[in-house]
Design an enzyme around this catalytic site. Sequence first.
Site, mmCIF file in Angstrom:
data_model
loop_
_atom_site.group_PDB
_atom_site.id
_atom_site.type_symbol
_atom_site.label_atom_id
_atom_site.label_comp_id
_atom_site.label_asym_id
_atom_site.label_seq_id
_atom_site.Cartn_x
_atom_site.Cartn_y
_atom_site.Cartn_z
ATOM 1 N N HIS A 177 0.825 -1.213 0.000
ATOM 2 C CA HIS A 177 0.000 0.000 0.000
ATOM 3 C C HIS A 177 0.863 1.269 0.000
ATOM 4 C CE1 HIS A 177 0.164 0.971 4.416
ATOM 5 N NE2 HIS A 177 0.176 -0.330 4.593
ATOM 6 N N ASP A 185 6.131 1.791 6.781
ATOM 7 C CA ASP A 185 4.820 1.176 6.538
ATOM 8 C C ASP A 185 4.053 2.077 5.577
ATOM 9 O OD1 ASP A 185 2.270 0.126 6.672
ATOM 10 O OD2 ASP A 185 1.964 0.549 8.798
ATOM 11 N N GLU A 226 -5.338 1.410 2.313
ATOM 12 C CA GLU A 226 -5.169 0.351 3.313
ATOM 13 C C GLU A 226 -5.286 0.892 4.727
ATOM 14 O OE1 GLU A 226 -3.518 -2.472 6.113
ATOM 15 O OE2 GLU A 226 -2.783 -0.446 5.750
ATOM 16 N N GLU A 227 -4.663 2.037 4.970
ATOM 17 C CA GLU A 227 -4.603 2.556 6.345
ATOM 18 C C GLU A 227 -5.984 2.934 6.888
ATOM 19 O OE1 GLU A 227 -2.303 2.223 8.321
ATOM 20 O OE2 GLU A 227 -0.344 2.447 7.372
ATOM 21 N N HIS A 287 3.917 2.829 13.129
ATOM 22 C CA HIS A 287 3.025 4.006 13.177
ATOM 23 C C HIS A 287 3.560 5.092 14.114
ATOM 24 C CE1 HIS A 287 -0.907 2.161 11.337
ATOM 25 N NE2 HIS A 287 0.106 2.201 10.497
HETATM 26 ZN ZN LIG Z 1 0.748 -1.157 6.478
#
Ligand SMILES: [Zn+2]
Length: 345
Positions: free
Chosen positions: A69, A187, A221-222, A321
């Site tokens: 993503h 990420d 996605e998030e 995150h």
């Molecule tokens: Zn991710």
Amino acid sequence: MNIDTKYVLDTMIKYLNIPSPSGKTTAALEEVRRQFEDMGIGTVKTKKGAVIATIEGENTEEEKTISAHIDTLGAMVKGIKPNGRLKIVKVAGGTWTTLEGANVYVETRHGKKYRGTILPVYASTHIYGAAARETVRTDDNMEIRLDEIVKSKEDVKKLGINVGDYVHIDPLTEITDNGFIKSRYIDDKSAVAMVFGICKYLKDNKLKPKYTTNFFISNYEEVGHGVSAVPEKTTEFVAIDIGTVGGEQESDEFSVSIAAKDRSTPYDYDLRSKLVDIAEKNNVYYKIDVYINYGSDATQAMGQGFDFSFACIGPGVDATHHYERTHISAIENTMKLLIGYIMEE
Ligand SMILES: [Zn+2]
């Protein structure tokens, strides 16, 4: 395997420097599309804006789809205060504490960018004393101080800033001499970079995947609805997403993590076992892990009712995150596993 690590890192840095919070990913995805096309790999854009690149395999009847993503956490202007400060909300998850003191750009609808900093209302200990230290950071007491001479809501409006404008947070990327990669948004931009590294590896070595392979670069996605329009012949779907390092997790920053289960569902047992077998056959350092507060493109796809087996693998990342960190060896192990998987029967 002669993986071009420098290429992967350069690609990662390039995408880390193109802001792409969920909902504002067009610029990054245009670059994704350009990079695939430059490699001679055909792409399609879904109606939702995601990019799917396809490499034909020996078997064209069944396909494998691998996702990464491009979207990240971010922030958005919620309001303009009478004193010219901006009230903001987070886009997707994360914590305010990691954003305290972060330098940002606020981007207007017309593409103008203004510099600023995310701060708590009670920032100065000289003024607020204990409150500056002890106040819990929330949507109500975090704000943006613009680096512009603005004293009122009207002053800010004159700049063209409005509710709904995106706030792009500096990623603070740093790669140490001994191979640690530190940044926000590893990420999942590390995964996007790995996809290109894998494509380059296949090309450099003139390798044809066993099955036609789709690389799905998703863009929501998030916020929980990453993939849609997965190519119809897909029988196996593997999401590349970060492994979580810390607490009681098994994952570390040097291995590829293979997910057994996340918040909502176990992953397909047979496909997971197959990936473990491939890892062992190729001397890949891996960890099997169970994630707690976690979902991936794969689990989101299952929630939408797709019919294929599904798995999730990725580099172990510390402080996910937050200000994330992984090591180049986790990236290499993830790529080796994926290349083994693509070339496997
Ligand atoms: Zn991710």
